[in-house]
Design a protein around this motif. Structure first.
Motif, PDB file in Angstrom:
ATOM      1  N   LYS A 160       0.795  -1.347  -0.020  1.00 46.97           N
ATOM      2  CA  LYS A 160      -0.055  -0.131   0.061  1.00 46.97           C
ATOM      3  C   LYS A 160       0.848   1.245  -0.125  1.00 46.97           C
ATOM      4  O   LYS A 160       1.949   1.179   0.328  1.00 46.97           O
ATOM      5  N   TYR A 162       1.427   4.998   1.649  1.00 47.95           N
ATOM      6  CA  TYR A 162       1.049   5.812   2.918  1.00 47.95           C
ATOM      7  C   TYR A 162       1.087   7.364   2.510  1.00 47.95           C
ATOM      8  O   TYR A 162       2.485   7.851   2.032  1.00 47.95           O
ATOM      9  N   LYS A 174      -4.091   5.630   4.064  1.00 47.69           N
ATOM     10  CA  LYS A 174      -3.429   4.207   3.726  1.00 47.69           C
ATOM     11  C   LYS A 174      -4.263   3.974   2.345  1.00 47.69           C
ATOM     12  O   LYS A 174      -5.518   4.340   2.177  1.00 47.69           O
ATOM     13  N   GLU A 197      -4.564   4.660  14.194  1.00 45.07           N
ATOM     14  CA  GLU A 197      -4.578   4.019  13.183  1.00 45.07           C
ATOM     15  C   GLU A 197      -6.206   3.408  12.802  1.00 45.07           C
ATOM     16  O   GLU A 197      -6.423   2.652  11.910  1.00 45.07           O
ATOM     17  N   TYR A 262       5.451   0.060   4.016  1.00 46.78           N
ATOM     18  CA  TYR A 262       4.592   0.695   3.041  1.00 46.78           C
ATOM     19  C   TYR A 262       5.684   1.058   1.493  1.00 46.78           C
ATOM     20  O   TYR A 262       6.732   1.280   1.653  1.00 46.78           O
TER      21      TYR A 262
END
Length: 374
Positions: A160, A162, A174, A197, A262
């Protein structure tokens, strides 16, 4: 003598064809067809033109997923007779489900005083009514109702991106994504609390069959919602996503910090650029309508709804079919303002004030295409 006879025959055919064209348009305009709607362009500023508003309608239909508006400028679902555009939604390249939504909207419009008196609805009002209403946008484009259903259509990559320094989001993000494959791709942004998060909201971007982008906003439970939460992001409604993205998968405008686990800022930036390159290639292949091939023409659609929501006196004169002097008398106690993006629109009024004193009632529209305004 022969030449004269030929000349008269050509003239007869020419004038007969003109007569038939006029009759056909007039017949279309009065026919009671729930698939058809008569739209009227009302000039709003000095350089405004019928051609610019034909472009606006093409972009509007394409943003909703209409296939025909991107394929050819001679769309059989559209008939033009300045200042009228007759739209038959059955021939605009929409799904059966989308056509049903349009039929319901058209039925509502045709019950208004505006339509009964004028046999038309203002083009800007029509665009604002549909594009500014997120539920209409979602229903017509056919976006998945919940996030899990949407995600099942794609294979998301394990890596992913960030984002800690977004130009639009007030929190960290994200971003998951699928690979660009068969002219299809999903970008899924999770708006998160940078400390816990915890996921606060989701935003999605997909590629429609006609090469336009489809935007979705989901709450933390994965349910579609009207607009993004203002305490989380300034993304607004899907109409604002269109205004910002235009027709692009956007790269970063600000440098991002690298986070362990990430993709690096540089790697993710290259991923975004590669996806956008593929999207543009697909659009260039599919879009044969020269009104869309110049991709800056999208602004004519934006000007169409802005000049409706913030009308000039010239537009009001055309809407109400009154003289400028008559309109000035009715507006004498109202203040005006300038538009911050398009100053050339001149001195502008607010739509809610204008509709309150209009000589006929019409369908109510959202106060903004981009933001939720109470």
């Amino acid at each position: 003598m022969k030449n004269n006879i030929k000349k008269y025959i050509y003239l007869f055919i020419y004038f007969t064809s003109l007569s038939c064209t006029t009759t056909t348009i007039e017949e279309y305009q009065v026919v009671n067809n729930e698939l058809q709607i008569n739209l009227k362009w009302n000039k709003s500023y000095k350089e405004d033109s019928f051609e610019k508003n034909k472009i606006a309608l093409d972009w509007f239909l394409s943003y909703l997923g209409g296939k025909n508006s991107v394929v050819t400028s001679k769309n059989e679902g559209l008939i033009y007779k300045d200042p009228i555009i007759i739209l038959n939604i059955e021939h605009a390249g929409f799904s059966e489900k989308a056509i049903t939504i349009f039929k319901n909207i058209h039925s509502q419009i045709k019950e208004t005083e505006e339509y009964k008196i004028n046999k038309t609805i203002d083009l800007g009002r029509y665009i604002t009514l549909i594009l500014g209403n997120t539920n209409n946008y979602y229903s017509i484009t056919g976006i998945s109702n919940n996030l899990n259903e949407l995600k099942q259509k794609y294979s998301l990559e394990t890596e992913k991106g960030y984002v800690n320094n977004s130009s639009i989001s007030k929190v960290h993000r994200k971003i998951a994504f699928s690979n660009y494959k068969n002219n299809s791709q999903l970008f899924l942004a999770e708006e998160i609390d940078s400390i816990t998060e915890e996921v606060l909201e989701f935003e999605t971007l997909e590629i429609m069959e006609n090469g336009q982008l489809l935007f979705g906003i989901f709450d933390k439970n994965g349910r579609l919602k009207e607009s993004a939460s203002t305490d989380i992001t300034s993304a607004g409604k899907p109409g604002k996503c269109m205004w910002c993205h235009e027709v692009n998968i956007l790269p970063f405008f600000t440098v991002q910090k690298d986070y362990k686990g990430y993709l690096s800022y540089t790697s993710f930036q290259e991923t975004l650029k590669a996806s956008n390159k593929e999207l543009r290639k697909y659009q260039d292949e599919v879009w044969t309508n020269n009104r869309l091939m110049n991709k800056q023409n999208h602004m004519f659609m934006e000007i169409a709804y802005i000049s409706y929501l913030e009308p000039s006196i010239e537009r009001i004169v055309n809407e109400w079919n009154m003289t400028e002097q008559e309109v000035e008398v009715k507006l004498r106690n109202m203040s005006t303002h300038k538009h911050k993006e398009f100053g050339f629109l001149g001195d502008l009024y607010n739509r809610k004030d204008i509709d309150a004193i209009a000589p006929f009632k019409s369908v109510n529209t959202p106060k903004s295409v981009r933001e939720t305004v109470k």
